[in-house]
Design an enzyme around this catalytic site. Sequence first.
Site, PDB file in Angstrom:
ATOM      1  N   CYS A 262       0.822  -1.202   0.000  1.00 12.78           N
ATOM      2  CA  CYS A 262       0.000   0.000   0.000  1.00 12.78           C
ATOM      3  C   CYS A 262       0.866   1.266   0.000  1.00 12.78           C
ATOM      4  O   CYS A 262       1.503   1.575  -0.981  1.00 12.78           O
ATOM      5  CB  CYS A 262      -0.977  -0.032   1.166  1.00 12.78           C
ATOM      6  SG  CYS A 262      -2.032  -1.476   1.104  1.00 12.78           S
ATOM      7  N   HIS A 354      -3.706  -5.044   0.155  1.00 11.85           N
ATOM      8  CA  HIS A 354      -3.545  -5.663   1.477  1.00 11.85           C
ATOM      9  C   HIS A 354      -3.530  -7.180   1.364  1.00 11.85           C
ATOM     10  O   HIS A 354      -4.598  -7.807   1.356  1.00 11.85           O
ATOM     11  CB  HIS A 354      -4.680  -5.232   2.402  1.00 11.85           C
ATOM     12  CG  HIS A 354      -4.665  -3.792   2.775  1.00 11.85           C
ATOM     13  ND1 HIS A 354      -4.331  -3.350   4.038  1.00 11.85           N
ATOM     14  CD2 HIS A 354      -4.935  -2.682   2.051  1.00 11.85           C
ATOM     15  CE1 HIS A 354      -4.398  -2.027   4.073  1.00 11.85           C
ATOM     16  NE2 HIS A 354      -4.775  -1.603   2.878  1.00 11.85           N
ATOM     17  N   GLU A 356      -2.844  -9.271   3.606  1.00  8.96           N
ATOM     18  CA  GLU A 356      -3.336  -9.901   4.839  1.00  8.96           C
ATOM     19  C   GLU A 356      -4.858  -9.991   4.836  1.00  8.96           C
ATOM     20  O   GLU A 356      -5.427 -10.954   5.343  1.00  8.96           O
ATOM     21  CB  GLU A 356      -2.846  -9.127   6.070  1.00  8.96           C
ATOM     22  CG  GLU A 356      -3.656  -7.915   6.470  1.00  8.96           C
ATOM     23  CD  GLU A 356      -3.587  -6.774   5.487  1.00  8.96           C
ATOM     24  OE1 GLU A 356      -4.513  -5.941   5.470  1.00  8.96           O
ATOM     25  OE2 GLU A 356      -2.603  -6.697   4.729  1.00  8.96           O
TER      26      GLU A 356
END
Length: 390
Positions: A262, A354, A356
């Site tokens: 990001c 992202h 995750e």
Amino acid sequence: MTSQFTTDPAVLVLEDGSRHSGHAYGARGTTLGEVVFSTGMTGYQETLTDPSYAGQIVLQTAPHIGNTGMNAEDPESRRIWVAGYIVRDPSRIVSNWRADETLDDALVADEVIGISGIDTRAVTRNIRSAGSMRGGIFSGAAASLDPAEQLRLVQDAPQMAGQNLSASVSVGTAQVTAAVGTRIGNLAVLDLGVKQATILNLAARGFDVHVLPQDATIEDIRAIDPVAVFYSNGPGDPAASGDHVALLRAVLDQRLPFFGICFGNQLLGRALGLGTYKLPFGHRGINQPVVDKSTGRVEITSHNHGFAVDAPIDGTFDSPNGYGRVEVSHVGLNDNVVEGLRALDLPAFSVQYHPEAAAGPHDANYLFDRFADMVRAETGSSTDSVKDSE
């Protein structure tokens, strides 16, 4: 568990002069920020506690929000970070066995001012046409301010472009999460707004994760004897983060393996000598299609960014700052925005989303494995066994 909502008036005012009347939600008062929309139909707790949203008033395009409440297990950080919150129909009843409190109560506790009961589709269409813009939510006594005064406050608020917000979201002192499984070594994570799920994913790959304050120096990084460096997500304009770019150039100069996500992707781009620019309305949500050019695989990914790297998406090119060959590794399929970078002559890569994705989807989770493999290949170090945690 229920939350009793009032019909107290509130108004959303955008810098173009448009006004949307609704009901107060969460705390009362005045809040100003950049109004953006998030397209996720679930995962509002992860959105609210994502530090990348600092300084932004978030509009949920999904009409019904709050039905699963808030719990103590899913926060991505220590608090709610959004500057304000806009929903259409907040749930009046929480129905989930994991809930500890209502969303409304959580907003009040963290003093987040919101508004409900407005036509969120109309606001979204306006932002998609005109671009993200400054806005303000006025409730309580502020709801009765003169409309001209409300608009003046909005138009006098700072633009997101040019803002450096890292210090407002970063930890003040270093924090360490121990590796799980087979240990690779110490990982220096520059906290620009890191999420808890990111830390846990890195630890699960065998890194002792050292989360460092955003003002850490190259000496601070070297002091932990790192095998690699990671730059997290975070809020603000990458063009206003010159110190973080300079630090990253020092990391690249020392050939420390690097992974950024990001905001970290944008800062890698600037460290390599590329420019960044503000997107019209950004990418926010958990349904963004991205292609991994190395495999041709399309991933549905979780995004939250209003800026992007300016780079040619086809072929390779030379780093303007002398770091060798570079390629765009991932591309957004909605608008051909650069979604990842890979240095071909240095152990460094990044993505603009992202991996995750605590609220899902998990298509991009393999990137943590790719990072761990790169570090092992680059360092050639033996690994130490550590006890698996539950």
